[in-house]
Design a protein around this motif. Sequence first.
Motif, PDB file in Angstrom:
ATOM      1  N   PRO A   1       0.836  -1.204   0.000  1.00  0.00           N
ATOM      2  CA  PRO A   1       0.000   0.000   0.000  1.00  0.00           C
ATOM      3  C   PRO A   1       0.873   1.256   0.000  1.00  0.00           C
ATOM      4  CG  PRO A   1      -0.701  -1.545   1.704  1.00  0.00           C
ATOM      5  CD  PRO A   1       0.621  -2.042   1.166  1.00  0.00           C
ATOM      6  N   VAL A   2       0.360   2.316  -0.621  1.00  0.00           N
ATOM      7  CA  VAL A   2       1.097   3.577  -0.716  1.00  0.00           C
ATOM      8  C   VAL A   2       0.181   4.730  -0.300  1.00  0.00           C
ATOM      9  CG1 VAL A   2       2.370   5.139  -2.238  1.00  0.00           C
ATOM     10  CG2 VAL A   2       2.465   2.674  -2.639  1.00  0.00           C
ATOM     11  N   LEU A   3       0.659   5.549   0.628  1.00  0.00           N
ATOM     12  CA  LEU A   3      -0.052   6.756   1.034  1.00  0.00           C
ATOM     13  C   LEU A   3       0.430   7.918   0.183  1.00  0.00           C
ATOM     14  CD1 LEU A   3       0.239   6.651   4.930  1.00  0.00           C
ATOM     15  CD2 LEU A   3      -1.648   5.849   3.523  1.00  0.00           C
ATOM     16  N   ILE A   4      -0.508   8.732  -0.282  1.00  0.00           N
ATOM     17  CA  ILE A   4      -0.172   9.941  -1.030  1.00  0.00           C
ATOM     18  C   ILE A   4      -0.604  11.129  -0.179  1.00  0.00           C
ATOM     19  CG2 ILE A   4      -0.659  11.331  -3.070  1.00  0.00           C
ATOM     20  CD1 ILE A   4      -1.529   8.678  -4.443  1.00  0.00           C
ATOM     21  N   LEU A   5       0.305  12.062   0.056  1.00  0.00           N
ATOM     22  CA  LEU A   5      -0.024  13.326   0.708  1.00  0.00           C
ATOM     23  C   LEU A   5       0.254  14.424  -0.307  1.00  0.00           C
ATOM     24  CD1 LEU A   5       1.744  12.760   4.157  1.00  0.00           C
ATOM     25  CD2 LEU A   5      -0.637  12.282   3.566  1.00  0.00           C
ATOM     26  N   ASP A   6      -0.800  15.027  -0.850  1.00  0.00           N
ATOM     27  CA  ASP A   6      -0.637  16.071  -1.862  1.00  0.00           C
ATOM     28  C   ASP A   6      -1.352  17.319  -1.382  1.00  0.00           C
ATOM     29  OD1 ASP A   6      -1.427  17.736  -4.228  1.00  0.00           O
ATOM     30  OD2 ASP A   6      -0.216  16.249  -5.270  1.00  0.00           O
TER      31      ASP A   6
ATOM     32  N   GLU B   1      -1.331  20.374  -3.087  1.00  0.00           N
ATOM     33  CA  GLU B   1      -1.533  21.436  -4.066  1.00  0.00           C
ATOM     34  C   GLU B   1      -2.316  21.067  -5.315  1.00  0.00           C
ATOM     35  OE1 GLU B   1       2.605  22.440  -4.625  1.00  0.00           O
ATOM     36  OE2 GLU B   1       2.707  21.242  -6.445  1.00  0.00           O
ATOM     37  N   THR B   2      -2.475  19.781  -5.610  1.00  0.00           N
ATOM     38  CA  THR B   2      -3.120  19.399  -6.867  1.00  0.00           C
ATOM     39  C   THR B   2      -4.633  19.254  -6.685  1.00  0.00           C
ATOM     40  OG1 THR B   2      -1.116  18.144  -7.378  1.00  0.00           O
ATOM     41  CG2 THR B   2      -3.038  17.765  -8.788  1.00  0.00           C
ATOM     42  N   PRO B   3      -5.429  19.907  -7.533  1.00  0.00           N
ATOM     43  CA  PRO B   3      -6.881  19.739  -7.456  1.00  0.00           C
ATOM     44  C   PRO B   3      -7.287  18.288  -7.740  1.00  0.00           C
ATOM     45  CG  PRO B   3      -6.321  21.636  -8.823  1.00  0.00           C
ATOM     46  CD  PRO B   3      -5.045  20.899  -8.551  1.00  0.00           C
ATOM     47  N   TYR B   4      -8.373  17.861  -7.103  1.00  0.00           N
ATOM     48  CA  TYR B   4      -8.867  16.491  -7.235  1.00  0.00           C
ATOM     49  C   TYR B   4      -9.018  16.059  -8.691  1.00  0.00           C
ATOM     50  CZ  TYR B   4     -12.183  12.617  -7.298  1.00  0.00           C
ATOM     51  OH  TYR B   4     -12.805  11.421  -7.558  1.00  0.00           O
ATOM     52  N   ALA B   5      -9.685  16.874  -9.497  1.00  0.00           N
ATOM     53  CA  ALA B   5      -9.942  16.479 -10.893  1.00  0.00           C
ATOM     54  C   ALA B   5      -8.635  16.219 -11.636  1.00  0.00           C
ATOM     55  CB  ALA B   5     -10.766  17.545 -11.612  1.00  0.00           C
TER      56      ALA B   5
ATOM     57  N   LEU C   1      -5.608  14.154  -0.236  1.00  0.00           N
ATOM     58  CA  LEU C   1      -5.420  15.352  -1.050  1.00  0.00           C
ATOM     59  C   LEU C   1      -6.000  16.571  -0.343  1.00  0.00           C
ATOM     60  CD1 LEU C   1      -6.561  13.939  -4.526  1.00  0.00           C
ATOM     61  CD2 LEU C   1      -4.283  13.864  -3.498  1.00  0.00           C
ATOM     62  N   ARG C   2      -5.210  17.606  -0.224  1.00  0.00           N
ATOM     63  CA  ARG C   2      -5.710  18.846   0.376  1.00  0.00           C
ATOM     64  C   ARG C   2      -6.926  19.358  -0.394  1.00  0.00           C
ATOM     65  NH1 ARG C   2      -2.300  24.296   1.791  1.00  0.00           N
ATOM     66  NH2 ARG C   2      -3.991  25.314   2.924  1.00  0.00           N
ATOM     67  N   TYR C   3      -6.870  19.233  -1.703  1.00  0.00           N
ATOM     68  CA  TYR C   3      -7.972  19.695  -2.541  1.00  0.00           C
ATOM     69  C   TYR C   3      -8.774  18.519  -3.088  1.00  0.00           C
ATOM     70  CZ  TYR C   3      -5.433  24.001  -1.962  1.00  0.00           C
ATOM     71  OH  TYR C   3      -4.790  25.078  -1.403  1.00  0.00           O
ATOM     72  N   GLY C   4      -8.888  17.470  -2.277  1.00  0.00           N
ATOM     73  CA  GLY C   4      -9.669  16.310  -2.663  1.00  0.00           C
ATOM     74  C   GLY C   4     -11.156  16.614  -2.667  1.00  0.00           C
ATOM     75  N   ALA C   5     -11.930  15.670  -3.160  1.00  0.00           N
ATOM     76  CA  ALA C   5     -13.380  15.843  -3.288  1.00  0.00           C
ATOM     77  C   ALA C   5     -14.035  16.020  -1.920  1.00  0.00           C
ATOM     78  CB  ALA C   5     -13.975  14.635  -4.000  1.00  0.00           C
ATOM     79  N   GLU C   6     -15.051  16.874  -1.882  1.00  0.00           N
ATOM     80  CA  GLU C   6     -15.849  17.018  -0.667  1.00  0.00           C
ATOM     81  C   GLU C   6     -16.498  15.670  -0.378  1.00  0.00           C
ATOM     82  OE1 GLU C   6     -15.990  19.600   1.440  1.00  0.00           O
ATOM     83  OE2 GLU C   6     -14.504  20.564   0.130  1.00  0.00           O
TER      84      GLU C   6
ATOM     85  N   SER D   1      -9.321  12.906   2.410  1.00  0.00           N
ATOM     86  CA  SER D   1      -8.998  14.305   2.149  1.00  0.00           C
ATOM     87  C   SER D   1      -9.462  15.195   3.286  1.00  0.00           C
ATOM     88  CB  SER D   1      -9.619  14.761   0.830  1.00  0.00           C
ATOM     89  OG  SER D   1      -9.020  14.058  -0.239  1.00  0.00           O
ATOM     90  N   GLU D   2     -10.621  14.906   3.858  1.00  0.00           N
ATOM     91  CA  GLU D   2     -11.122  15.724   4.959  1.00  0.00           C
ATOM     92  C   GLU D   2     -10.229  15.601   6.189  1.00  0.00           C
ATOM     93  OE1 GLU D   2     -15.297  14.789   5.361  1.00  0.00           O
ATOM     94  OE2 GLU D   2     -15.771  15.833   3.488  1.00  0.00           O
ATOM     95  N   VAL D   3      -9.757  14.399   6.477  1.00  0.00           N
ATOM     96  CA  VAL D   3      -8.839  14.194   7.594  1.00  0.00           C
ATOM     97  C   VAL D   3      -7.539  14.963   7.344  1.00  0.00           C
ATOM     98  CG1 VAL D   3      -7.404  12.462   8.761  1.00  0.00           C
ATOM     99  CG2 VAL D   3      -9.795  11.960   8.267  1.00  0.00           C
ATOM    100  N   PHE D   4      -7.024  14.901   6.126  1.00  0.00           N
ATOM    101  CA  PHE D   4      -5.780  15.590   5.773  1.00  0.00           C
ATOM    102  C   PHE D   4      -5.945  17.103   5.916  1.00  0.00           C
ATOM    103  CE2 PHE D   4      -2.636  16.721   2.218  1.00  0.00           C
ATOM    104  CZ  PHE D   4      -1.535  16.661   3.060  1.00  0.00           C
ATOM    105  N   ARG D   5      -7.041  17.639   5.404  1.00  0.00           N
ATOM    106  CA  ARG D   5      -7.283  19.088   5.506  1.00  0.00           C
ATOM    107  C   ARG D   5      -7.341  19.541   6.959  1.00  0.00           C
ATOM    108  NH1 ARG D   5     -10.378  18.261   0.622  1.00  0.00           N
ATOM    109  NH2 ARG D   5     -12.232  17.657   1.782  1.00  0.00           N
ATOM    110  N   ALA D   6      -7.877  18.707   7.835  1.00  0.00           N
ATOM    111  CA  ALA D   6      -8.027  19.070   9.246  1.00  0.00           C
ATOM    112  C   ALA D   6      -6.694  19.190   9.981  1.00  0.00           C
ATOM    113  CB  ALA D   6      -8.925  18.052   9.948  1.00  0.00           C
TER     114      ALA D   6
END
Length: 140
Positions: free
Chosen positions: A72-77, A79-83, A110-115, A120-125
Motif C-alpha cells: 500500500p502507498v499513502l499519497i499526501l498532496d 496542491e493538486t486539485p482532485y480532478a 489530497l488537500r484539494y480532494g473531493a468534498e 482528504s477531509e482528515v488531511f485538511r483538518a
Amino acid sequence: MTKAASDYATANPFFSFALEEPISVWDGVICEQQIGYLAAEWSLGKTPLLQQLVLSVADGLSCIGRSTTKRPVLILDGETPYADYRINLERIATRLGTSNSGIGNVIPFLRYGAEGDKCSEVFRAVIGHTEKAVEFIRQQ
C-alpha cells in the motif's frame, strides 16, 4: 563481522546486535520506513513522476527500469486539485496496466480532494497543526 566490529561488540553490547538489511520498496532508491520528498521548479512533472511511482509500487510493477515491492502507498498532496490528480492517475494506471488490487493499494490524502472524501477531509483538518499532523502520520 570485521575485527573492529568484533572488538566493539566485546567493549559494548550495543555493537553486538545483527544489522538488518532494509527492505527495498523501489530498488536502490527507497527502502521501507523512509519518507520520500521530491522538490523542483513548478510544472516540471514531479506529480506525474510520483504518481507513476505510486502506481508501480502499489501493484509491484517496475518503475523506470527498477523493480518495486508491492505494498500500500499513502499519497499526501497539498496542491493538486482532485480532478487533475484523478485524471492523471487514471491515465497513468491505464498506460501501466495497473490491476484493481494495485489501485486498491493507493490511499490518497489530497488537500484539494473531493468534498465527502474521508481521507482528504482528515488531511485538511491537520494541515497547519503540527501535533495533529504528526499524530495523523503515525496513525497511517
